[in-house]
Design a protein around this motif. Sequence first.
Motif, PDB file in Angstrom:
ATOM      1  N   VAL A   1      38.980  27.700  44.778  1.00 15.06           N
ATOM      2  CA  VAL A   1      40.250  27.965  45.950  1.00 15.06           C
ATOM      3  C   VAL A   1      41.082  26.915  45.471  1.00 15.06           C
ATOM      4  N   VAL A   2      41.435  25.583  45.496  1.00 18.28           N
ATOM      5  CA  VAL A   2      42.316  24.973  44.182  1.00 18.28           C
ATOM      6  C   VAL A   2      43.068  25.494  43.300  1.00 18.28           C
ATOM      7  N   LEU A   3      41.677  26.239  42.361  1.00 18.37           N
ATOM      8  CA  LEU A   3      42.250  26.872  41.241  1.00 18.37           C
ATOM      9  C   LEU A   3      43.693  28.145  42.313  1.00 18.37           C
ATOM     10  N   LEU A   4      43.145  28.998  42.997  1.00 13.77           N
ATOM     11  CA  LEU A   4      43.447  30.213  43.218  1.00 13.77           C
ATOM     12  C   LEU A   4      44.667  29.505  43.588  1.00 13.77           C
ATOM     13  N   LEU A   5      44.778  28.181  44.717  1.00 14.12           N
ATOM     14  CA  LEU A   5      46.444  27.828  44.652  1.00 14.12           C
ATOM     15  C   LEU A   5      46.948  26.901  43.623  1.00 14.12           C
ATOM     16  N   GLY A   6      46.959  26.883  42.115  1.00 11.77           N
ATOM     17  CA  GLY A   6      47.647  26.466  41.951  1.00 11.77           C
ATOM     18  C   GLY A   6      48.578  27.721  40.664  1.00 11.77           C
ATOM     19  N   ARG A   7      47.355  28.790  40.874  1.00 12.82           N
ATOM     20  CA  ARG A   7      47.836  30.593  40.996  1.00 12.82           C
ATOM     21  C   ARG A   7      48.833  30.584  41.529  1.00 12.82           C
ATOM     22  N   VAL A   8      48.689  30.391  42.461  1.00 13.78           N
ATOM     23  CA  VAL A   8      50.199  31.059  43.479  1.00 13.78           C
ATOM     24  C   VAL A   8      51.161  30.343  43.140  1.00 13.78           C
ATOM     25  N   LEU A   9      51.486  28.960  43.327  1.00 12.19           N
ATOM     26  CA  LEU A   9      52.395  27.951  43.039  1.00 12.19           C
ATOM     27  C   LEU A   9      52.946  28.475  41.615  1.00 12.19           C
ATOM     28  N   GLN A  10      52.238  28.729  40.629  1.00 15.49           N
ATOM     29  CA  GLN A  10      52.424  29.076  39.315  1.00 15.49           C
ATOM     30  C   GLN A  10      53.723  30.669  39.297  1.00 15.49           C
TER      31      GLN A  10
ATOM     32  N   LEU B   1      34.487  31.166  33.499  1.00 11.61           N
ATOM     33  CA  LEU B   1      34.721  30.316  34.298  1.00 11.61           C
ATOM     34  C   LEU B   1      33.935  30.745  35.972  1.00 11.61           C
ATOM     35  N   MET B   2      33.230  32.337  35.318  1.00 16.52           N
ATOM     36  CA  MET B   2      32.527  32.034  36.243  1.00 16.52           C
ATOM     37  C   MET B   2      31.237  31.679  36.531  1.00 16.52           C
ATOM     38  N   THR B   3      30.923  31.263  35.251  1.00 15.13           N
ATOM     39  CA  THR B   3      29.691  30.217  35.030  1.00 15.13           C
ATOM     40  C   THR B   3      29.503  29.022  36.340  1.00 15.13           C
ATOM     41  N   VAL B   4      30.864  28.342  35.839  1.00 12.93           N
ATOM     42  CA  VAL B   4      31.273  26.644  35.819  1.00 12.93           C
ATOM     43  C   VAL B   4      32.035  26.851  37.508  1.00 12.93           C
ATOM     44  N   PHE B   5      32.068  28.278  38.178  1.00 13.83           N
ATOM     45  CA  PHE B   5      32.846  27.959  40.203  1.00 13.83           C
ATOM     46  C   PHE B   5      31.670  28.951  40.832  1.00 13.83           C
ATOM     47  N   HIS B   6      31.091  30.116  39.499  1.00 14.09           N
ATOM     48  CA  HIS B   6      29.224  30.028  39.696  1.00 14.09           C
ATOM     49  C   HIS B   6      29.852  31.378  41.037  1.00 14.09           C
ATOM     50  N   VAL B   7      30.970  32.411  40.617  1.00 13.26           N
ATOM     51  CA  VAL B   7      31.547  33.606  41.144  1.00 13.26           C
ATOM     52  C   VAL B   7      31.326  35.105  40.837  1.00 13.26           C
ATOM     53  N   SER B   8      32.050  35.408  41.147  1.00 16.13           N
ATOM     54  CA  SER B   8      31.276  37.125  39.938  1.00 16.13           C
ATOM     55  C   SER B   8      32.707  37.134  39.684  1.00 16.13           C
ATOM     56  N   ILE B   9      32.384  38.550  38.822  1.00  9.63           N
ATOM     57  CA  ILE B   9      33.788  39.033  37.842  1.00  9.63           C
ATOM     58  C   ILE B   9      34.864  39.304  39.493  1.00  9.63           C
ATOM     59  N   GLY B  10      34.427  40.552  40.085  1.00 10.93           N
ATOM     60  CA  GLY B  10      35.174  40.451  41.046  1.00 10.93           C
ATOM     61  C   GLY B  10      36.279  39.715  41.710  1.00 10.93           C
ATOM     62  N   ALA B  11      35.575  38.629  41.786  1.00  7.43           N
ATOM     63  CA  ALA B  11      35.802  36.972  42.483  1.00  7.43           C
ATOM     64  C   ALA B  11      36.589  36.401  41.475  1.00  7.43           C
ATOM     65  N   MET B  12      36.334  36.436  40.126  1.00 14.12           N
ATOM     66  CA  MET B  12      37.403  36.209  39.408  1.00 14.12           C
ATOM     67  C   MET B  12      38.199  36.178  39.261  1.00 14.12           C
ATOM     68  N   GLN B  13      38.572  37.706  38.832  1.00 12.65           N
ATOM     69  CA  GLN B  13      40.107  38.374  38.934  1.00 12.65           C
ATOM     70  C   GLN B  13      40.668  38.352  39.817  1.00 12.65           C
ATOM     71  N   TRP B  14      40.865  37.199  40.403  1.00 13.55           N
ATOM     72  CA  TRP B  14      41.946  36.626  42.042  1.00 13.55           C
ATOM     73  C   TRP B  14      42.567  35.633  40.844  1.00 13.55           C
ATOM     74  N   VAL B  15      42.203  35.282  40.420  1.00 11.73           N
ATOM     75  CA  VAL B  15      42.790  34.390  39.206  1.00 11.73           C
ATOM     76  C   VAL B  15      44.587  34.537  38.802  1.00 11.73           C
ATOM     77  N   THR B  16      43.893  36.329  38.150  1.00 12.63           N
ATOM     78  CA  THR B  16      45.162  37.015  37.885  1.00 12.63           C
ATOM     79  C   THR B  16      45.608  37.320  38.649  1.00 12.63           C
ATOM     80  N   ALA B  17      44.970  38.291  39.285  1.00 12.57           N
ATOM     81  CA  ALA B  17      45.835  39.040  40.898  1.00 12.57           C
ATOM     82  C   ALA B  17      46.481  38.283  41.562  1.00 12.57           C
ATOM     83  N   ILE B  18      45.820  37.027  41.613  1.00  6.24           N
ATOM     84  CA  ILE B  18      46.740  36.130  42.985  1.00  6.24           C
ATOM     85  C   ILE B  18      48.512  35.942  42.378  1.00  6.24           C
ATOM     86  N   TYR B  19      48.303  35.450  40.804  1.00 10.39           N
ATOM     87  CA  TYR B  19      49.433  35.190  40.799  1.00 10.39           C
ATOM     88  C   TYR B  19      50.408  36.163  40.067  1.00 10.39           C
TER      89      TYR B  19
END
Length: 452
Positions: free
Chosen positions: A101-110, A38-56
């Motif tokens: 950002v939409v991916l993170l919104l989905g994680r917030v709802l989950q 996903l770092m390649t798909v969304f062009h983000v760093s590992i620091g940004a990508m960890q928000w997929v877990t952290a924001i959940y």
Amino acid sequence: MENNKISRKTIGMIIATALMGFTGIMSETAMNVTFPKLMTVFHVSIGAMQWVTAIYLLAVAIIMTMSSYIQRRFTEKKIFYTSIVIFTIGTLVGGLSQDFVVLLLGRVLQGTAAGLAMPLMFNIIFERVPMNQLGLWMGFASMILSLAPSLGPTYGGLMIESFGWRMIFIFTLVIPVVSLLIAILTYENSKKTALSKPFDFMAFILLAITLTALLIAANELETGQVNYLLFSTFIITLGLFIWRSLTSQAEFLNIRIFKKLSFTMAIIPFILFQFMNIGGNFIIPNYLQLGFGVSSALAGFTLLPGTLLGAVFSPLFGKVYDHKGAKLPLYVGTLVLLGSLILMFVLVQTMGFWFTLLLYILFTLGRVLAFGTTNTTAVAHLSDKERSDGSAMFQTAQQFAGALGTTVVALIAGSNKDIKVGMNHTLLLFVILTVVILVMYRIMFKTKAYTE
């Protein structure tokens, strides 16, 4: 329900709600093995990508602070069905997202849905299960929730290898459907006691801002600079929350129980255990993939044997507490955990798949032995009136500690170009935290509650 029997409807309610809690936690960790992709798909760093877990986890923690009020204000059916609807929407939003950002919104709802379901499960058990079967069903609930974190990476690895990362979301919906079918046949409402006090929304908002500001401030350390505005916000809102909680007549969390040293010296180790658990679950799959070229599926599988053994031994560990008290399992579990971390630290450059798998088994068995005992002994030393607040605090602390663990470990990993160096620094931090836990236990067992 007769005094010594549990009704079939109650069993169905527990299973249905446990499945929702399981799905929520599995969804939390299933994405960890997808980060390199996903770092390649969304062009983000590992620091940004960890928000997929952290924001959940942040969403779960914030909702859990309201759990005591929600369960008194709304019926079980409303809470359960609301969690299913929100989780389904969040899963579809995440699985179909074209933007980070939409991916993170989905994680917030989950996360919101999981924050509703997990406390509900424990509430149903406490309200509906007779005392002579309470340990059995609490053990069942704990086993379900302890399996989920490490089944997640295995599931996520298999999905991304076979079908792509989006299917991690879509296939997850099978479990809520099964849960819903069971609930339709079994769910019923308990009688509710009228609320004597209004909910303290101001205290809730202040605590939500406090937790969010701290997590974002920690994440922004990745840039190499300290965000003094966010840290100031954290300190100010924390102070205001404490003041509000001590002076308000409205209902939220009774923080006065922190005056009991036996509680405080237990919840801090509990937080540190969860910090290391979720932080470890975050970095280990990435360490194996980026450091040794292990596949996503195999990297996710590394966590599975330890988790399965931890779940199997959980009831036995509970019996150790019942027969020997808290001191033996706390010290033995923590020392086993410390030994596994030291071995990982020494072997970090050459550990590879098999050594990581074996040492993670030791890590998990030690943590599970001490982790569950810490929670049990802390709440056991509270009065009946204080236990609901104490339980809510433990559940909230567990989720936020996981979010903070993911953020800090991602920060450590992201600050080093070599993932093995990042793993090395992470393990050193974990060793230090484990020594702190042992000191906390020493203080805890000297308190009046344990010497009477």
